[in-house]
Design an enzyme around this catalytic site. Structure first.
Site, PDB file in Angstrom:
ATOM      1  CE  LYS A  74      -6.816   5.954  -1.858  1.00  0.00           C
ATOM      2  NZ  LYS A  74      -5.802   4.512  -1.427  1.00  0.00           N
ATOM      3  CB  SER A 148      -3.383   4.753  -4.472  1.00  0.00           C
ATOM      4  OG  SER A 148      -4.184   4.108  -3.361  1.00  0.00           O
ATOM      5  CB  SER A 172      -2.395   2.341  -0.929  1.00  0.00           C
ATOM      6  OG  SER A 172      -2.141   1.941  -2.276  1.00  0.00           O
TER       7      SER A 172
END
Length: 601
Positions: A74, A148, A172
């Site tokens: 990420k 996210s 997330s």
């Protein structure tokens, strides 16, 4: 090889020579090109560089637990050589080094292939708040990918990589796992270092893991879990051994009338079916009051923790407010309005809610909840971005505030093609216990992995050494089978469990003046040592106690990390005893060294 490859299958193929790390990385890039989603990766590493790293890796120890495994990261987690953007071009910077979690993956043999898209500054559960576009949901293209950690979840759900890193502050690492039919592991706070991670709420953030199976996720967790002096929020929370599912399991469920699905009858049915599945597996369901959990969840965005998000990007909001996504800006600016009195009032209330949670978890093995109450399309979320995002966090927002660990696993595919999942929750430190339950449930669903049609591989057997009434201990020298002190194990009823090796983070020395001859094992920096051959034995708690009590100085018992990432008790030496001792690490183990001595007379 099938598109959906697990970590264990990739590593096994590399060790057997049926595939090489370079071939695996090349296949990974082929799949990324075929998937053709420009919004998935913010930065994709140059393929030639990744393949070159894989070629170099082939000369290293194949016992590395992630030997040649491609991983996506990420883009709020630092990777040396690639920019960190947090999905905001104006915020972008070039990190000087890997985040600690990434460094540990690389030391274990993993190869980073790129940085994935996310809800900007990790603020959101939908995956649509990014100037880099909306990653395409791996299961149904009209659905939000979840956030996210949107790109990381899609990369695994689409079969592009078998492992990815996300972060989880409010859900997330769990909501996108459900929406892409994969496993999402949210570890106990502090178990994985957040050094090198762009903060969302620094007191609540954790690095999360996406994988196709629970066993794969736990392999990655074991590699990364360790205290870190560079992270003041790091904790010494070792990962316990996975066990067979207990014969008597008590799972908490909400009291009648406390579930929220916002009119989604298919999700409500999916949850009831999941509970029926647990009953068939022999679990007892116990109703508990979850209203205090919902109150805790509201604190996350209605309380002072929004100020933590504001702190991270305060300068950017003041100097370049238009660089921040409009929804992210609206949420974050609320953090500037909170007072110290507001903060203390919320902390007092949170402490009371934590006490309630402690009582709720007494007498149950885990709480089982829907991962999310429903699913939304991209169009629906863009029309009502804050309300619908908030709904997706119904069963996730309270978890880190209450210091719980969580494991999200797929439960079913609804009649409309939307995946539904459940999350197991427990107090911090019980990550392996959740994995022991979740792996059995997920396997028993017989669901395919991610968006593919390939069945899950059979569950790996649990070794006897994982039994709760035994303690595993690793031996590296005179206690090995056939060596002079092995009788100290066998006369105590010890049983040989496995012959394996450490990760390459150790050096082995021939100690001076010991009778019989003994080695000393020393932990060094990750990747700076060698993989040392050893045996793992099992002893009863009583036998373990008498065995350890008899160990003479300069030897001691510490925690060793094995090649598969597992952590067991084992022999270490006091550093001062190694002065002048011969470094025999290059032999790879005590047996090889002793054989060399015998051969040379």
């Amino acid at each position: 090889m099938n598109k959906f490859e697990t970590i264990s299958e990739i590593v096994a193929a590399h060790r057997a020579g049926t595939s090489t790390p370079a071939q695996t990385i090349a296949r990974c890039y082929q799949r990324i090109r075929a998937y053709a989603d420009p919004a998935l990766f913010i930065t994709l590493r140059d393929e030639a560089d990744a393949v070159a790293e894989a070629v170099a890796l082939a000369a290293r120890d194949p016992s590395l637990p992630l030997y040649g495994v491609p991983v996506a990261v990420k883009d709020n987690i630092d990777v040396a050589g690639l920019p960190t953007t947090a999905a905001c071009p104006a915020f972008s910077y070039q990190p000087a080094c890997d985040a600690t979690a990434v460094a540990k993956l690389r030391a274990a043999g993993a190869i980073v292939i790129g940085k994935t898209n996310l809800d900007q500054f990790a603020t959101g559960l939908v995956g649509v708040r990014s100037p880099y576009g909306v990653p395409r949901n791996a299961i149904r293209s009209d659905l939000v990918p979840g956030g996210s950690s949107s790109g990381s979840a899609v990369a695994v759900g689409a079969g592009l990589v078998p492992l990815s890193l996300g972060t989880d502050t409010a859900g997330s690492g769990r909501v996108p796992a459900m929406l892409n039919n994969i496993v999402g592991l949210k570890p106990s706070l502090g178990m994985i270092s957040t050094a090198g991670v762009v903060p969302a709420c620094r007191t609540l953030d954790c690095v999360s893991v996406f994988a196709l199976t629970t066993d794969d996720a736990l392999t990655a967790l074991r590699v990364m879990a360790a205290p870190d002096a560079e992270d003041p929020f790091s904790r010494d929370r070792p990962v316990a051994a996975v066990s067979a599912m207990p014969s008597r399991v008590r799972l908490g469920v909400p009291q009648k009338g406390q579930l929220q699905f916002f009119g989604d009858d298919l999700s409500a049915r999916g949850y009831e079916d999941a509970l029926d599945h647990w009953r068939r597996l022999g679990a007892e369901l116990v109703e508990i009051d979850v209203e205090p959990l919902y109150e805790t969840a509201r604190l996350l965005y209605e309380g002072p923790w929004v100020a933590e998000r504001y702190l991270t990007i305060r300068e950017l909001l003041e100097t370049q407010p238009d660089a921040v996504h409009p929804v992210t800006r609206q949420i974050t600016l609320a953090g500037a309005k909170l007072s110290a009195a507001d903060t203390f009032a919320a902390l007092y209330r949170l402490q009371a809610l934590r006490k309630h949670a402690e009582r709720s978890f007494t007498g149950i093995d885990a709480l089982v909840l829907p991962t999310a109450p429903t699913a939304y399309t991209v169009e629906e979320v863009q029309a009502d971005p804050i309300t619908l995002n908030s709904r997706l966090g119904t069963y996730t927002n309270f978890v880190n505030l209450l210091d719980l660990c969580g494991l999200a696993v797929p439960a079913s595919i609804r009649n409309d093609g939307i995946p539904f999942g459940i999350t197991l929750l427990a107090p911090a430190g019980r990550d392996a216990e959740l994995a022991s339950l979740g792996r059995v449930f997920h396997a028993d669903t017989a669901l395919p992995m991610g968006a593919g049609d390939r069945a899950q591989p059979p569950l790996a057997a649990i070794t006897a050494g994982d039994a709760s009434d035994e303690i595993a201990i690793a031996v590296v020298g005179a206690h090995l089978s056939g060596m002079p002190l092995n009788h100290e194990l066998t006369t105590r009823g010890g049983r040989l469990l496995s012959v394996t090796a450490t990760v390459p983070d150790y050096k082995l020395y021939a100690l001076k003046g010991t009778t019989p001859p003994k080695p000393g094992l020393l932990r060094v920096a990750p990747g700076a040592g060698a993989a040392i051959a050893l045996e793992v034995w099992a002893l009863s708690p009583a036998a373990f106690g008498t065995f350890v009590a008899a160990i003479p100085s300069p030897l001691s018992i510490g925690t060793l990390t094995l090649a598969d990432g597992a952590k067991v008790k084992g022999f270490l030496a006091e550093p001062e005893a190694l002065a002048g001792a011969r470094d025999i690490s290059h032999f790879g183990g005590w047996r090889a060294y002793m054989a060399e001595l015998a051969a040379t007379g």
